[in-house]
Design an enzyme around this catalytic site. Structure first.
Site, PDB file in Angstrom:
ATOM      1  N   CYS A 150     -40.998 -36.819  89.599  1.00 60.31           N
ATOM      2  CA  CYS A 150     -40.150 -36.053  90.521  1.00 60.31           C
ATOM      3  C   CYS A 150     -40.862 -35.611  91.804  1.00 60.31           C
ATOM      4  O   CYS A 150     -40.195 -35.209  92.763  1.00 60.31           O
ATOM      5  CB  CYS A 150     -39.550 -34.868  89.778  1.00 60.31           C
ATOM      6  SG  CYS A 150     -40.708 -34.114  88.629  1.00 60.31           S
ATOM      7  N   HIS A 155     -38.343 -29.578  94.059  1.00 61.86           N
ATOM      8  CA  HIS A 155     -39.792 -29.506  94.260  1.00 61.86           C
ATOM      9  C   HIS A 155     -40.067 -29.596  95.767  1.00 61.86           C
ATOM     10  O   HIS A 155     -39.615 -30.536  96.438  1.00 61.86           O
ATOM     11  CB  HIS A 155     -40.499 -30.678  93.576  1.00 61.86           C
ATOM     12  CG  HIS A 155     -40.446 -30.647  92.076  1.00 61.86           C
ATOM     13  ND1 HIS A 155     -40.029 -29.563  91.346  1.00 61.86           N
ATOM     14  CD2 HIS A 155     -40.810 -31.601  91.174  1.00 61.86           C
ATOM     15  CE1 HIS A 155     -40.118 -29.840  90.052  1.00 61.86           C
ATOM     16  NE2 HIS A 155     -40.584 -31.076  89.918  1.00 61.86           N
TER      17      HIS A 155
HETATM   18  P1  NAP Z   1     -36.651 -32.431  77.310  1.00 62.74           P
HETATM   19  O1  NAP Z   1     -35.689 -31.448  77.846  1.00 62.74           O
HETATM   20  O2  NAP Z   1     -37.770 -31.937  76.448  1.00 62.74           O
HETATM   21  O3  NAP Z   1     -35.817 -33.583  76.495  1.00 62.74           O
HETATM   22  C1  NAP Z   1     -36.466 -34.547  75.696  1.00 62.74           C
HETATM   23  C2  NAP Z   1     -35.432 -35.471  75.021  1.00 62.74           C
HETATM   24  O4  NAP Z   1     -36.169 -36.398  74.190  1.00 62.74           O
HETATM   25  C3  NAP Z   1     -34.449 -34.752  74.091  1.00 62.74           C
HETATM   26  O5  NAP Z   1     -33.188 -35.365  74.142  1.00 62.74           O
HETATM   27  C4  NAP Z   1     -35.066 -34.975  72.705  1.00 62.74           C
HETATM   28  O6  NAP Z   1     -34.110 -34.952  71.644  1.00 62.74           O
HETATM   29  C5  NAP Z   1     -35.599 -36.380  72.871  1.00 62.74           C
HETATM   30  N1  NAP Z   1     -36.615 -36.660  71.863  1.00 62.74           N
HETATM   31  C6  NAP Z   1     -37.728 -35.940  71.559  1.00 62.74           C
HETATM   32  N2  NAP Z   1     -38.380 -36.500  70.516  1.00 62.74           N
HETATM   33  C7  NAP Z   1     -37.649 -37.587  70.145  1.00 62.74           C
HETATM   34  C8  NAP Z   1     -37.792 -38.570  69.119  1.00 62.74           C
HETATM   35  N3  NAP Z   1     -38.820 -38.558  68.258  1.00 62.74           N
HETATM   36  N4  NAP Z   1     -36.864 -39.570  69.038  1.00 62.74           N
HETATM   37  C9  NAP Z   1     -35.809 -39.595  69.897  1.00 62.74           C
HETATM   38  N5  NAP Z   1     -35.612 -38.681  70.885  1.00 62.74           N
HETATM   39  C10 NAP Z   1     -36.524 -37.683  70.996  1.00 62.74           C
HETATM   40  O7  NAP Z   1     -37.385 -33.232  78.487  1.00 62.74           O
HETATM   41  P2  NAP Z   1     -36.833 -33.535  80.002  1.00 62.74           P
HETATM   42  O8  NAP Z   1     -37.299 -32.513  80.952  1.00 62.74           O
HETATM   43  O9  NAP Z   1     -35.382 -33.842  79.920  1.00 62.74           O
HETATM   44  O10 NAP Z   1     -37.663 -34.863  80.363  1.00 62.74           O
HETATM   45  C11 NAP Z   1     -37.315 -36.121  79.791  1.00 62.74           C
HETATM   46  C12 NAP Z   1     -38.176 -37.219  80.391  1.00 62.74           C
HETATM   47  O11 NAP Z   1     -37.929 -37.343  81.781  1.00 62.74           O
HETATM   48  C13 NAP Z   1     -39.688 -36.969  80.235  1.00 62.74           C
HETATM   49  O12 NAP Z   1     -40.322 -38.190  79.993  1.00 62.74           O
HETATM   50  C14 NAP Z   1     -40.064 -36.382  81.576  1.00 62.74           C
HETATM   51  O13 NAP Z   1     -41.415 -36.557  81.883  1.00 62.74           O
HETATM   52  C15 NAP Z   1     -39.152 -37.169  82.518  1.00 62.74           C
HETATM   53  N6  NAP Z   1     -38.849 -36.509  83.798  1.00 62.74           N
HETATM   54  C16 NAP Z   1     -38.455 -35.208  83.844  1.00 62.74           C
HETATM   55  C17 NAP Z   1     -38.171 -34.632  85.083  1.00 62.74           C
HETATM   56  C18 NAP Z   1     -37.741 -33.199  85.221  1.00 62.74           C
HETATM   57  O14 NAP Z   1     -37.662 -32.721  86.365  1.00 62.74           O
HETATM   58  N7  NAP Z   1     -37.415 -32.488  84.121  1.00 62.74           N
HETATM   59  C19 NAP Z   1     -38.284 -35.381  86.238  1.00 62.74           C
HETATM   60  C20 NAP Z   1     -38.661 -36.719  86.155  1.00 62.74           C
HETATM   61  C21 NAP Z   1     -38.938 -37.264  84.930  1.00 62.74           C
HETATM   62  P3  NAP Z   1     -33.865 -33.623  70.726  1.00 62.74           P
HETATM   63  O15 NAP Z   1     -33.044 -32.663  71.542  1.00 62.74           O
HETATM   64  O16 NAP Z   1     -33.131 -34.148  69.555  1.00 62.74           O
HETATM   65  O17 NAP Z   1     -35.222 -33.073  70.401  1.00 62.74           O
END
Ligand code: NAP
Length: 352
Positions: free
Chosen positions: A150, A243
């Site tokens: 991001c 950001h």
């Molecule tokens: P998050 O809120 O922690 O969500 C993580 C997701 O992954 C949830 O749906 C979770 O499901 C799932 N998950 C976790 N363990 C799993 C497993 N063993 N098998 C299948 N699914 C699983 O994280 P987020 O902020 O949305 O970020 C998600 C991704 O996008 C990351 O790789 C992050 O680095 C990237 N990203 C984030 C941003 C940002 O600004 N937030 C920006 C760019 C990229 P449950 O709910 O069932 O646990």
């Protein structure tokens, strides 16, 4: 354009929920499967997701049953968007690609893979063709495309007009990153309320490399990274979305005046404008002239959160130029960017 059936991996997370909201009325993409961990699988989406979007959960999606992230459960989809946690994305995304289900991912795991495009449609749309070189399946039906993190999205977008006009040599960037970037529940409140945390684990190495791939060149079956260097400092600040980056740039052919630098932005042509992609903003890279702009609270949502705002463009005292830039981290920097990638791939006929 035909309608594509899509799945969302990590649908319950912060980025996954943004996919659900942004795809609610999408003209090309219709969600048919939602996937998350075994903690959520088998539950209705409304029970599994702790909904943090400011709009109502889409009624149809609320009643859908969440699946485990296994390719068999997604057999009817044309491709999947992934908002998976990076600790699990590598194995799951590979299993989908190997099963012939294309993956358009936000996770970091495949961003540096030689044949995986790190795609920002307005900057490097030609890199999309690299998917034809991937070997996850014999017939090429399974592939992975990623978007940058991001911070690297607004950094690479804001550098692009300057690079085209003056060629980037060195970059120093400090990113002031909002709390939503840490997912949900994210940073403990006692760490971030009325405070700044001067370290975000694992962030700086990504910021220091990803833009050199985005601004690199497509060479037959890989990307030659650009040779400019980036020094990054990533800090967490108590904003919610957007950001804000402070950037200093040394150029190989410095402009003779600040007006010439501004002109690089106003003269820049969006290479995908003619495709009329549904999520494509009218002004993807907008130069703001007022000294107090851009700000996360005022500008993060501009053009549906898909705009990269640039401001405070000025002559530097140590390096040639200084400026600030900002983008909505969970839309432009994550789910919205991935959806735009999907639209570009569909418009180029690369999704079947
Ligand atoms: P998050 O809120 O922690 O969500 C993580 C997701 O992954 C949830 O749906 C979770 O499901 C799932 N998950 C976790 N363990 C799993 C497993 N063993 N098998 C299948 N699914 C699983 O994280 P987020 O902020 O949305 O970020 C998600 C991704 O996008 C990351 O790789 C992050 O680095 C990237 N990203 C984030 C941003 C940002 O600004 N937030 C920006 C760019 C990229 P449950 O709910 O069932 O646990």
């Amino acid at each position: 354009m035909q309608t594509f059936q899509v799945g969302v991996l990590g649908a319950t997370g912060a980025v996954g929920q943004k996919f659900v909201r942004l795809l609610e009325d999408h003209p090309w993409f219709k969600i048919s499967v939602l996937g998350a961990s075994e903690r959520s699988a088998g539950k209705k989406y409304e029970e599994a997701a702790h909904w943090i979007e400011p709009t109502e959960m889409p009624a149809d999606t609320a009643k859908m049953e969440v699946a485990e992230c296994e390719p068999e459960a997604f057999s009817g989809v044309d491709f999947v968007f992934s908002g998976l946690d990076s600790s699990v994305a590598e194995g799951i995304e590979k299993s989908f690609a190997e099963a012939g289900i294309p993956v358009i991912s936000n996770a970091k795991n495949y961003r540096m893979h030689d044949q995986v495009p790190l795609l920002v449609p307005e900057v490097n749309p030609d890199h999309a063709d690299l998917i034809t070189k991937q070997t996850f399946t014999d017939d090429g039906s399974g592939w992975i495309v990623t978007n940058p993190n991001c911070v690297s999205v607004p950094l690479s977008m804001s550098l692009k007009p300057l690079h085209d006009a003056f060629e980037i040599d060195e970059v120093i960037v400090t990113s002031m990153q909002s709390t939503s970037g840490a997912g949900y529940p994210g940073v403990p409140s006692l760490d971030i309320v009325a405070n700044v945390v001067p370290y975000i684990g694992g962030e700086e190495p990504k910021v220091q490399t990803e833009s050199t791939k985005v601004l690199g060149s497509l060479w037959d079956d890989t990307i030659a990274f650009n040779d400019f260097t980036i020094q990054a400092t990533a800090v967490r600040v108590p904003t919610i979305e957007g950001h804000l980056l402070s950037v200093s740039v040394q150029l190989k052919n410095a402009p003779s005046s600040i007006d010439e630098a501004k002109q690089a932005y106003t003269d820049w042509d969006n290479p995908i404008a003619s495709l009329d992609l549904p999520s494509s903003p009218e002004n993807p890279i907008k130069l703001y002239e007022k000294n107090r702009h851009p700000q996360p609270r005022l500008h993060a949502d501009r053009e549906g959160g898909m705009q990269t705002a640039v401001g405070r463009l000025r002559e530097g005292t140590v390096m040639d130029l200084g400026y600030v830039t900002m983008a909505h981290n969970t839309i432009r920097g994550a789910a919205g960017g991935a959806i735009l990638n999907g639209e570009l791939l569909a418009a180029k006929g690369l999704i079947h």
